[in-house]
Design a protein around this motif. Structure first.
Motif, PDB file in Angstrom:
ATOM      1  N   ALA A 158       3.224   4.108  -1.168  1.00 22.84           N
ATOM      2  CA  ALA A 158       4.400   4.377  -1.314  1.00 22.84           C
ATOM      3  C   ALA A 158       5.140   3.548  -0.237  1.00 22.84           C
ATOM      4  O   ALA A 158       4.666   2.882   0.919  1.00 22.84           O
ATOM      5  CB  ALA A 158       4.702   5.562  -0.560  1.00 22.84           C
ATOM      6  N   CYS A 159       6.193   2.847  -0.620  1.00 19.42           N
ATOM      7  CA  CYS A 159       7.040   1.966   0.031  1.00 19.42           C
ATOM      8  C   CYS A 159       7.768   2.861   1.172  1.00 19.42           C
ATOM      9  O   CYS A 159       8.421   3.893   1.094  1.00 19.42           O
ATOM     10  CB  CYS A 159       8.199   1.150  -0.827  1.00 19.42           C
ATOM     11  SG  CYS A 159       8.967  -0.025   0.243  1.00 19.42           S
ATOM     12  N   LEU A 160       7.576   2.713   2.451  1.00 20.85           N
ATOM     13  CA  LEU A 160       8.395   3.237   3.669  1.00 20.85           C
ATOM     14  C   LEU A 160       9.761   2.945   3.802  1.00 20.85           C
ATOM     15  O   LEU A 160      10.495   3.672   4.409  1.00 20.85           O
ATOM     16  CB  LEU A 160       7.237   3.326   4.738  1.00 20.85           C
ATOM     17  CG  LEU A 160       6.001   3.825   4.576  1.00 20.85           C
ATOM     18  CD1 LEU A 160       5.069   3.642   6.006  1.00 20.85           C
ATOM     19  CD2 LEU A 160       5.907   5.294   4.182  1.00 20.85           C
ATOM     20  N   GLY A 161       9.955   1.707   3.332  1.00 18.59           N
ATOM     21  CA  GLY A 161      11.171   1.284   3.763  1.00 18.59           C
ATOM     22  C   GLY A 161      11.190  -0.208   3.765  1.00 18.59           C
ATOM     23  O   GLY A 161      10.160  -1.048   3.887  1.00 18.59           O
ATOM     24  N   ALA A 178       7.710  -2.347   4.532  1.00 20.18           N
ATOM     25  CA  ALA A 178       6.354  -1.163   5.167  1.00 20.18           C
ATOM     26  C   ALA A 178       6.035  -0.662   3.829  1.00 20.18           C
ATOM     27  O   ALA A 178       6.859   0.137   3.276  1.00 20.18           O
ATOM     28  CB  ALA A 178       7.126  -0.685   6.232  1.00 20.18           C
ATOM     29  N   TRP A 179       4.723  -0.622   3.736  1.00 17.90           N
ATOM     30  CA  TRP A 179       3.932   0.315   2.631  1.00 17.90           C
ATOM     31  C   TRP A 179       2.776   1.174   3.407  1.00 17.90           C
ATOM     32  O   TRP A 179       2.150   0.692   4.222  1.00 17.90           O
ATOM     33  CB  TRP A 179       3.103  -0.759   1.909  1.00 17.90           C
ATOM     34  CG  TRP A 179       4.147  -1.572   0.960  1.00 17.90           C
ATOM     35  CD1 TRP A 179       4.683  -2.780   1.176  1.00 17.90           C
ATOM     36  CD2 TRP A 179       4.570  -1.051  -0.274  1.00 17.90           C
ATOM     37  NE1 TRP A 179       5.498  -3.222  -0.065  1.00 17.90           N
ATOM     38  CE2 TRP A 179       5.419  -2.150  -0.823  1.00 17.90           C
ATOM     39  CE3 TRP A 179       4.422   0.040  -1.107  1.00 17.90           C
ATOM     40  CZ2 TRP A 179       6.002  -2.145  -2.242  1.00 17.90           C
ATOM     41  CZ3 TRP A 179       4.981   0.135  -2.333  1.00 17.90           C
ATOM     42  CH2 TRP A 179       5.749  -1.030  -2.836  1.00 17.90           C
ATOM     43  N   GLU A 180       2.701   2.194   2.727  1.00 17.49           N
ATOM     44  CA  GLU A 180       1.669   2.952   3.190  1.00 17.49           C
ATOM     45  C   GLU A 180       0.754   3.227   2.239  1.00 17.49           C
ATOM     46  O   GLU A 180       1.136   3.446   0.758  1.00 17.49           O
ATOM     47  CB  GLU A 180       2.246   4.686   3.477  1.00 17.49           C
ATOM     48  CG  GLU A 180       1.225   5.665   3.730  1.00 17.49           C
ATOM     49  CD  GLU A 180       1.974   6.907   4.047  1.00 17.49           C
ATOM     50  OE1 GLU A 180       1.393   7.658   4.971  1.00 17.49           O
ATOM     51  OE2 GLU A 180       2.597   7.241   3.032  1.00 17.49           O
ATOM     52  N   ARG A 189      -5.750   6.258   5.857  1.00 18.33           N
ATOM     53  CA  ARG A 189      -4.227   6.020   6.004  1.00 18.33           C
ATOM     54  C   ARG A 189      -4.232   4.672   6.650  1.00 18.33           C
ATOM     55  O   ARG A 189      -4.415   4.213   7.792  1.00 18.33           O
ATOM     56  CB  ARG A 189      -3.427   7.105   6.628  1.00 18.33           C
ATOM     57  CG  ARG A 189      -1.914   6.805   6.422  1.00 18.33           C
ATOM     58  CD  ARG A 189      -1.192   7.921   7.323  1.00 18.33           C
ATOM     59  NE  ARG A 189       0.171   7.719   7.119  1.00 18.33           N
ATOM     60  CZ  ARG A 189       1.090   7.628   8.236  1.00 18.33           C
ATOM     61  NH1 ARG A 189       0.666   7.729   9.503  1.00 18.33           N
ATOM     62  NH2 ARG A 189       2.401   7.295   7.961  1.00 18.33           N
ATOM     63  N   ILE A 231      -1.313   1.218   6.832  1.00 13.34           N
ATOM     64  CA  ILE A 231       0.160   0.725   6.719  1.00 13.34           C
ATOM     65  C   ILE A 231       0.238  -0.877   6.791  1.00 13.34           C
ATOM     66  O   ILE A 231      -0.352  -1.446   7.506  1.00 13.34           O
ATOM     67  CB  ILE A 231       1.012   1.190   8.021  1.00 13.34           C
ATOM     68  CG1 ILE A 231       1.083   2.640   8.116  1.00 13.34           C
ATOM     69  CG2 ILE A 231       2.752   0.662   7.714  1.00 13.34           C
ATOM     70  CD1 ILE A 231       1.758   3.581   7.086  1.00 13.34           C
TER      71      ILE A 231
END
Length: 103
Positions: free
Chosen positions: A93-96, A7-9, A54, A56
């Protein structure tokens, strides 16, 4: 069968939303590159309802190892696309990383 999900933001620069959606959407350069791997399952691009800039992305792969192998194999092209996309975003940002529980 579970999938490995990254997941990327992204916070997209004003005026770059259309270009960003084209690049990261189903027919965009990222998905075209990813589709060269048999381990790629798909990508979902979602947009925040309250913050217009924004987004994702959820990238689905068969496993972490498959994704890591793919990224190493195409590292030059991956970095080239990533460099071109940097001009469209204010932040990334990589959310995870996750395992899907339902497919």
């Amino acid at each position: 069968m579970s999938s490995y999900v990254i997941a990327w933001e992204f916070l997209v620069k004003p005026g770059s939303e259309g270009d960003f959606e084209h690049m990261y959407g189903g027919g965009g350069e990222w998905c075209k590159l990813f589709k060269t791997s048999n381990a790629y399952v798909g990508t979902k691009l979602i947009k925040d309802c309250f913050r217009a800039n924004r987004y994702i992305t959820l990238d689905y792969w068969l496993s972490k190892g498959d994704y890591d192998d793919f990224k190493q194999t195409v590292s030059g092209e991956y970095q080239s696309i990533d460099a071109r996309c940097k001009s469209m975003t204010e932040a990334e940002a990589c959310l995870g990383t996750f395992l899907s529980v339902e497919d």
